[in-house]
Scaffold this active site. Structure first.
Site, PDB file in Angstrom:
ATOM      1  N   LYS A  28      -0.283  61.978 -21.516  1.00 33.00           N
ATOM      2  CA  LYS A  28      -0.611  60.671 -22.286  1.00 33.00           C
ATOM      3  C   LYS A  28       0.399  60.884 -23.650  1.00 33.00           C
ATOM      4  O   LYS A  28       0.489  61.899 -23.937  1.00 33.00           O
ATOM      5  CB  LYS A  28      -1.862  60.512 -22.723  1.00 33.00           C
ATOM      6  CG  LYS A  28      -2.241  59.208 -23.088  1.00 33.00           C
ATOM      7  CD  LYS A  28      -2.628  58.529 -21.622  1.00 33.00           C
ATOM      8  CE  LYS A  28      -3.098  57.114 -22.055  1.00 33.00           C
ATOM      9  NZ  LYS A  28      -3.434  56.336 -20.868  1.00 33.00           N
ATOM     10  N   GLY A  83     -14.079  43.155 -24.535  1.00 33.25           N
ATOM     11  CA  GLY A  83     -12.778  43.267 -24.589  1.00 33.25           C
ATOM     12  C   GLY A  83     -12.166  42.297 -23.424  1.00 33.25           C
ATOM     13  O   GLY A  83     -12.133  42.763 -22.275  1.00 33.25           O
ATOM     14  N   VAL A  84     -11.370  41.268 -23.829  1.00 32.80           N
ATOM     15  CA  VAL A  84     -10.903  40.561 -22.680  1.00 32.80           C
ATOM     16  C   VAL A  84      -9.545  40.128 -22.821  1.00 32.80           C
ATOM     17  O   VAL A  84      -8.549  39.106 -22.948  1.00 32.80           O
ATOM     18  CB  VAL A  84     -11.630  38.791 -22.434  1.00 32.80           C
ATOM     19  CG1 VAL A  84     -12.823  39.144 -22.070  1.00 32.80           C
ATOM     20  CG2 VAL A  84     -11.821  38.438 -24.103  1.00 32.80           C
ATOM     21  N   GLY A  85      -8.723  41.490 -23.250  1.00 36.39           N
ATOM     22  CA  GLY A  85      -7.202  41.565 -23.416  1.00 36.39           C
ATOM     23  C   GLY A  85      -6.545  41.902 -22.236  1.00 36.39           C
ATOM     24  O   GLY A  85      -6.731  41.002 -21.131  1.00 36.39           O
ATOM     25  N   LYS A  86      -5.681  42.729 -22.120  1.00 40.02           N
ATOM     26  CA  LYS A  86      -4.745  42.877 -20.846  1.00 40.02           C
ATOM     27  C   LYS A  86      -5.473  43.050 -19.355  1.00 40.02           C
ATOM     28  O   LYS A  86      -4.812  42.730 -18.555  1.00 40.02           O
ATOM     29  CB  LYS A  86      -3.983  44.203 -21.227  1.00 40.02           C
ATOM     30  CG  LYS A  86      -3.072  44.059 -22.437  1.00 40.02           C
ATOM     31  CD  LYS A  86      -2.392  45.450 -22.709  1.00 40.02           C
ATOM     32  CE  LYS A  86      -1.410  45.756 -21.678  1.00 40.02           C
ATOM     33  NZ  LYS A  86      -0.663  47.177 -22.068  1.00 40.02           N
ATOM     34  N   VAL A  87      -6.654  43.590 -19.628  1.00 40.02           N
ATOM     35  CA  VAL A  87      -7.301  43.982 -18.160  1.00 40.02           C
ATOM     36  C   VAL A  87      -8.651  43.008 -18.218  1.00 40.02           C
ATOM     37  O   VAL A  87      -8.996  42.615 -17.235  1.00 40.02           O
ATOM     38  CB  VAL A  87      -7.704  45.505 -18.234  1.00 40.02           C
ATOM     39  CG1 VAL A  87      -8.760  45.959 -16.986  1.00 40.02           C
ATOM     40  CG2 VAL A  87      -6.582  46.584 -18.354  1.00 40.02           C
ATOM     41  N   GLY A  88      -9.379  43.264 -19.139  1.00 41.26           N
ATOM     42  CA  GLY A  88     -10.642  42.297 -19.300  1.00 41.26           C
ATOM     43  C   GLY A  88     -10.565  40.851 -18.801  1.00 41.26           C
ATOM     44  O   GLY A  88     -11.390  40.363 -17.991  1.00 41.26           O
TER      45      GLY A  88
END
Length: 360
Positions: A88, A188-193
């Protein structure tokens, strides 16, 4: 810096959280780049993991995050059945302020200098367009756009894999692999959510969301007016009638304050490193809350970017991500047989695969 250095060296060489093969500190003053690349293991193959761009409170916090995330990638890649070890990278700074083409190119040169021991991709704060820039200096770059020979946004299959893990959790807890009629809280409803919400609604779930970014919430409610909104995570986890809690933002979502307050019977989400410290997995088990190990259920994205190295095929990747359902069920079965929490069971299975690879 003495205390920071001592802390890093102690973690690397003398603590249970260490064992990393290599940690590279990168600096390019002309562009403002400060980055950490951590390679935890190459026992199964070249280390694979994304690049996080984040305004850490300190350099020590950045190093600690890189170490934790890279170790998690070793386990994730092992459980996903990939021939990749764990790595990472983190770039220190606010991407909204300091991200530039010059900085990304400098970062690409550092990754390239590792000669393929580390393969990078997107993570929090980095996007497909960024990987297209990095790839100009480094051929060991995945998560690129289709126009540049890549697979595009890996969030799509990450969300799909989490959904499969959630289905497996429902099967284990209620005897039926569906979310129909269940209430799921997504933090969290960004990139994945946001993609996960699509799957949940399509399967007939009732959804409650929260996010620190108002525009992310608005994007969901504009499309799906039936989705309810919680003011913050503290309100979400205490929602009456909540069946499943899905942490899909940054790590550490499950700690000494949140676990006692949870109303959900299942925790299954996309965030990495959800357990704030060792022992939280036992606290969840003591409350009879079923925890689907994060690095198992959120492996759809890494399955996608790994496939990119061999000529991307979406259907092939989706088929592999579908197996997260079976893997999650196997972990629950192992946990029951061994009398341990699912997180410990997943660790045992991953460690066994890595150990077997080292003996070959």
């Amino acid at each position: 810096m003495t205390d920071v250095t001592d802390g890093v060296l102690h973690t690397l060489f003398r603590s249970d959280q260490g064992g990393h093969e290599q940690v590279v500190l990168c600096q390019d003053r002309a562009s403002g780049l400060k980055a950490v690349i951590a390679i935890h293991s190459t026992a199964l193959g070249p280390a694979l993991g994304g690049t996080r761009f984040y305004p850490y409170a300190s350099e020590e916090a950045a190093v600690t995050d890189a170490l934790n995330l890279s170790r998690g990638m070793s386990y994730k890649n092992a459980m996903a059945g990939l021939d990749h070890g764990g790595g990472k990278a983190v770039i220190i700074g606010d991407p909204e302020r300091i991200k530039s083409e010059e900085l990304l190119l400098a970062y690409g040169r550092f990754v390239a200098s590792l000669g393929g021991r580390y393969v990078t991709a997107c993570d929090v704060g980095t996007y497909v367009a960024d990987m297209d820039v990095v790839a100009r200096e480094c051929r060991w770059t995945t998560g690129r756009s289709p126009e540049h020979g890549g697979a595009g946004d890996s969030s799509v299959l990450t969300a799909y894999g989490v959904f499969q893990g959630m289905r497996a959790s429902a099967q284990s807890e209620w005897g039926d692999p569906t979310l129909h009629g269940r209430t799921v809280g997504v933090a969290g409803v960004g990139k994945v959510g946001r993609y996960l919400v699509d799957h949940l609604l399509e399967d007939g779930a009732e959804v409650v969301v929260t996010d620190v970014r108002e525009e992310s919430v608005r994007r969901i409610t504009d499309r799906f007016p039936q989705v309810r909104v919680a003011r913050d995570t503290a309100e979400l986890i205490r929602t009456e009638g909540l069946d499943i809690y899905a942490p899909c933002a940054l790590g550490g979502a499950l700690d000494d304050e949140t676990v006692p307050a949870l109303t959900a019977r299942i925790v299954c989400g996309a965030a990495n490193n959800q357990l704030a410290h060792p022992g939280v997995e036992k606290d969840l088990a003591d409350r009879r809350i079923l925890y689907a190990p994060d690095y198992v259920v959120n492996a759809g994205g890494v399955i996608q970017v790994a496939d990119e190295l061999h000529g991307f095929d979406f259907d092939r990747c989706k088929a592999k991500a579908s197996k997260i359902f079976d893997t999650t069920l196997a972990i629950f079965a192992r946990a029951k047989d061994d009398g341990i929490p699912p997180a410990a069971a997943a660790d045992r299975i991953a460690e066994q695969r890595i150990a077997e690879a080292r003996r070959r």
